[in-house]
Design an enzyme around this catalytic site. Structure first.
Site, PDB file in Angstrom:
ATOM      1  N   ASP A 146     -21.341  23.977 -15.690  1.00  0.00           N
ATOM      2  CA  ASP A 146     -20.694  24.399 -16.888  1.00  0.00           C
ATOM      3  C   ASP A 146     -21.791  24.186 -18.165  1.00  0.00           C
ATOM      4  O   ASP A 146     -21.836  25.228 -19.086  1.00  0.00           O
ATOM      5  CB  ASP A 146     -19.544  23.360 -17.396  1.00  0.00           C
ATOM      6  CG  ASP A 146     -18.373  23.578 -16.622  1.00  0.00           C
ATOM      7  OD1 ASP A 146     -18.115  24.937 -16.280  1.00  0.00           O
ATOM      8  OD2 ASP A 146     -17.629  22.669 -16.158  1.00  0.00           O
ATOM      9  N   LYS A 158     -28.704  19.993 -12.687  1.00  0.00           N
ATOM     10  CA  LYS A 158     -28.171  18.429 -12.585  1.00  0.00           C
ATOM     11  C   LYS A 158     -26.722  18.578 -11.975  1.00  0.00           C
ATOM     12  O   LYS A 158     -26.085  19.130 -12.481  1.00  0.00           O
ATOM     13  CB  LYS A 158     -28.332  17.689 -13.871  1.00  0.00           C
ATOM     14  CG  LYS A 158     -27.927  16.332 -13.839  1.00  0.00           C
ATOM     15  CD  LYS A 158     -26.929  16.208 -14.926  1.00  0.00           C
ATOM     16  CE  LYS A 158     -25.626  16.911 -14.650  1.00  0.00           C
ATOM     17  NZ  LYS A 158     -24.378  16.338 -15.418  1.00  0.00           N
ATOM     18  N   ASP A 196     -22.750  16.278  -7.547  1.00  0.00           N
ATOM     19  CA  ASP A 196     -21.787  17.106  -6.842  1.00  0.00           C
ATOM     20  C   ASP A 196     -22.440  17.955  -5.802  1.00  0.00           C
ATOM     21  O   ASP A 196     -21.757  18.428  -5.083  1.00  0.00           O
ATOM     22  CB  ASP A 196     -20.817  17.734  -7.692  1.00  0.00           C
ATOM     23  CG  ASP A 196     -19.865  16.712  -8.419  1.00  0.00           C
ATOM     24  OD1 ASP A 196     -20.115  15.399  -8.370  1.00  0.00           O
ATOM     25  OD2 ASP A 196     -18.975  17.195  -9.292  1.00  0.00           O
TER      26      ASP A 196
HETATM   27  P1  FBP Z   1     -21.223  16.557 -13.706  1.00  0.00           P
HETATM   28  O1  FBP Z   1     -20.716  17.781 -12.875  1.00  0.00           O
HETATM   29  O2  FBP Z   1     -21.222  16.812 -15.040  1.00  0.00           O
HETATM   30  O3  FBP Z   1     -22.620  16.237 -13.164  1.00  0.00           O
HETATM   31  O4  FBP Z   1     -20.279  15.225 -13.212  1.00  0.00           O
HETATM   32  C1  FBP Z   1     -19.970  15.066 -11.914  1.00  0.00           C
HETATM   33  C2  FBP Z   1     -19.004  13.843 -11.959  1.00  0.00           C
HETATM   34  O5  FBP Z   1     -19.720  12.700 -11.578  1.00  0.00           O
HETATM   35  C3  FBP Z   1     -17.969  14.392 -10.864  1.00  0.00           C
HETATM   36  O6  FBP Z   1     -18.426  13.852  -9.448  1.00  0.00           O
HETATM   37  C4  FBP Z   1     -16.671  13.402 -11.351  1.00  0.00           C
HETATM   38  O7  FBP Z   1     -15.258  14.028 -11.244  1.00  0.00           O
HETATM   39  C5  FBP Z   1     -17.027  13.449 -12.764  1.00  0.00           C
HETATM   40  O8  FBP Z   1     -18.388  13.603 -13.029  1.00  0.00           O
HETATM   41  C6  FBP Z   1     -16.496  12.097 -13.438  1.00  0.00           C
HETATM   42  O9  FBP Z   1     -16.787  12.347 -14.989  1.00  0.00           O
HETATM   43  P2  FBP Z   1     -16.714  11.090 -16.065  1.00  0.00           P
HETATM   44  O10 FBP Z   1     -18.328  10.946 -16.109  1.00  0.00           O
HETATM   45  O11 FBP Z   1     -16.473  11.888 -17.368  1.00  0.00           O
HETATM   46  O12 FBP Z   1     -15.903   9.986 -15.636  1.00  0.00           O
END
Ligand code: FBP
Length: 551
Positions: free
Chosen positions: A176, A202, A205
């Site tokens: 995103d 980055k 996931d």
């Molecule tokens: P990104 O895709 O922004 O790297 O975030 C991944 C992640 O760690 C996911 O695995 C998880 O679902 C989400 O962020 C959790 O979000 P938050 O940090 O807002 O709790």
């Protein structure tokens, strides 16, 4: 002031390795013009100034000079969830721009893209950078999930970019955030503003990848941390022989993390969401599958085991997917929903959903149903990390086992424990792989800036080879885009890479899972090693290894 552990002190001295093409003077070579992965006409129309750009590769320029005559300023933003290695991307950018001109400067925007809009920033000087080399976390400047998508935000950003005389902005983020980087690059180019925008891939996931971006940074370290702990639980489980551990693993959507951890640790069950969707499985099918494994192990006297569950599972169960898609549209079009109390929200949802989706919604435990209606993240996604799928599944497995027992098809004891591994791995000190890869991505971004690129993602490839042989360059972000329905609208986005069921990592898993289910074949990877033999310290993820032809 935080105190540094002994490991941190020793680790600070680690010099990350770079591809040899980035040592000294560098020349950019342009490849063929590119096309987006889907919806070419629509993407081209939305990105008239940055569509179709060629791939770029860097070569050693044996006759050229390494530096430039004028210093330049760069801004950097950390966007979204933390991922190990972010600090090394920043130190790579810093060293890269300093190598081009010692008076070049780096500014960090604070707490994510919001820092650009709100003009919150700090200059990142050598003493600050040195404090953070090879460390985990994003605390050097903080991160956030503000979505950069409105012209007003771009204009506010431009004000501070001009004030600080910034030539280029590097956005370190997931799919995103890199989509937003492409939109920003297009906006500035269309306006004739000379500011360049470069993205860096980055996310733990692992779903920001394609043929040209082989992996996103952070995946390697995070999965090694989770696998270490899963291995420890396996050993505990095999010692006490009395618990079934249901372990949910982060990964908002794709199951790459769960699959990688399964390849490393050989659990008794690992659900892969993409397979659930492809086989059109229901929640009951998944539960029956796990209960059958529990019963088969119990028949051999083994009342213990390990189940890995990907965080995004819920959204891949076809009936749930259709429910969530309808809920997303409903919530996007009814802002008044947020003001209702819980009972009124439930009634509102049931009255407004189509018949099938209302039935699915009603069949869910209250907690899960409610979570599906709560606030989305700024990109419109359900916050799946808050849904306790591991408890939902173990409860349902318990009920199914009771039925099997009543039918005389199960004799055993079932005691379940629950875990969720996510935040534990996101800020770990980067493995050697991530420390090197991230530093190279940042250093490479400085070269992309130097050659005038905008709307590109920093790309370092051939990652299963020794780092000196890595291929450095840039990929036009529009090349990775297609149109998708998000938040009630069709939008240009980077296509997420889900687990490929025809890909080598899944096939290796599928060929062993039957044996891993019934027998106890656990593997204990142990902690990440920073010092020692290269085959221990520099090993890549199993996913990358199998994807790149390893056996
Ligand atoms: P990104 O895709 O922004 O790297 O975030 C991944 C992640 O760690 C996911 O695995 C998880 O679902 C989400 O962020 C959790 O979000 P938050 O940090 O807002 O709790």
């Amino acid at each position: 002031m935080a105190t540094k552990s002994i490991l941190q002190q020793k680790r600070a001295a680690y010099q990350p390795k770079l591809p040899s093409s980035l040592w000294g003077a560098v020349r950019a070579v342009a490849g063929e013009p590119t096309q987006s992965v889907g919806n070419q006409d629509e993407i081209k129309a939305l990105f008239p100034n940055t569509y179709g750009l060629p791939e770029l590769f860097f070569e050693k320029d044996v006759q050229g000079a390494a530096g430039v005559s004028e210093p330049f300023n760069v801004g950097v933003i950390l966007s979204g969830g933390q991922a190990p290695g972010g600090h090394n991307v920043i130190s790579g950018i810093f060293d890269g721009i300093k190598a081009l001109h010692k008076d070049s400067r780096l500014f960090g925007f604070l707490m994510g893209p919001g820092g650009l809009v709100d003009h919150d920033y700090m200059e990142l000087t050598a003493d600050i950078i040195d404090e953070y080399r090879n460390t985990g976390g994003f605390d050097i400047i903080g991160s956030g999930r503000t979505k950069l998508e409105l012209p007003e935000q771009f204009e506010k950003g431009l004000e501070i970019i001009k004030k600080l005389n910034i030539r280029a902005l590097v956005i370190i983020g997931g799919d995103d955030s890199n989509t937003n980087a492409a939109v920003l690059a297009e906006y500035y180019k269309a306006k004739g503003e000379p500011v360049q925008v470069i993205g860096c891939p980055k996310t733990i996931d692992g779903d920001l990848k394609n043929e040209l971006i082989e992996t996103s940074f952070g995946f390697d370290t995070a999965t090694k941390v989770y696998s270490e702990v899963i291995g420890n639980i396996e050993r505990d489980c095999n010692s006490a022989k009395k618990y079934w551990h249901f372990i949910k693993l982060m990964g908002r959507s794709a199951s790459h993390i769960a699959l990688e951890c399964a390849l490393q640790t050989r659990p008794n069950c690992c659900i892969i969401s993409e397979e659930v969707e492809a086989k059109n499985m229901t929640l009951a099918d998944i539960v029956d599958g796990i209960a059958d494994v529990v019963a088969a192990r119990a028949a051999n006297g083994n009342n213990f085991g390990i189940v890995l569950i990907p965080e995004g599972l819920i959204e891949f169960i076809p009936a749930m997917k259709s429910l969530i898609a309808e809920l997303n549209d409903m919530l996007a079009h009814h802002p008044e929903f947020a003001g209702l109390d819980a009972a009124a929200q439930r009634a509102f949802v049931l009255n407004n959903l189509s018949k099938d989706n209302a039935a699915t919604f009603e069949s869910l435990p209250d907690g899960v149903a409610r979570q599906l209606t709560l606030d989305r993240d700024p990109h419109g996604n359900v916050q799946v990390s808050l849904i306790e799928t591991e408890k939902l599944l173990s409860e349902m497995v318990g009920k199914r086992l009771a039925q099997l027992k009543a039918e005389g098809r199960y004799v055993g004891k079932f005691a379940a424990l629950h875990h969720f591994f996510g935040y534990e791995g996101r800020c770990a000190d980067p493995s050697n792989f991530d420390a090197d890869y991230c530093y190279a991505l940042g250093y490479n971004a400085a070269q992309l800036i130097n050659c005038g690129a905008t709307g590109y993602m920093s790309s370092v490839r051939h990652l299963s080879k020794p780092s000196a042989e890595w291929l450095a360059g840039g990929i036009p972000i529009t090349m990775m885009m297609n149109m998708e329905h998000r938040n009630g609208k069709n939008k240009p986005v980077i296509r997420k890479a889900l687990v490929d069921l025809d890909g080598a990592p899944f096939k290796v898993f599928a060929s062993h899972r039957q044996e891993w289910a019934i027998n106890t074949c656990y593997c204990y990877p142990g902690p990440i090693q920073y010092f020692g033999p290269t085959e221990v310290c520099d090993q890549t993820s199993r996913t990358l290894y199998y994807e790149q032809g390893g056996e």
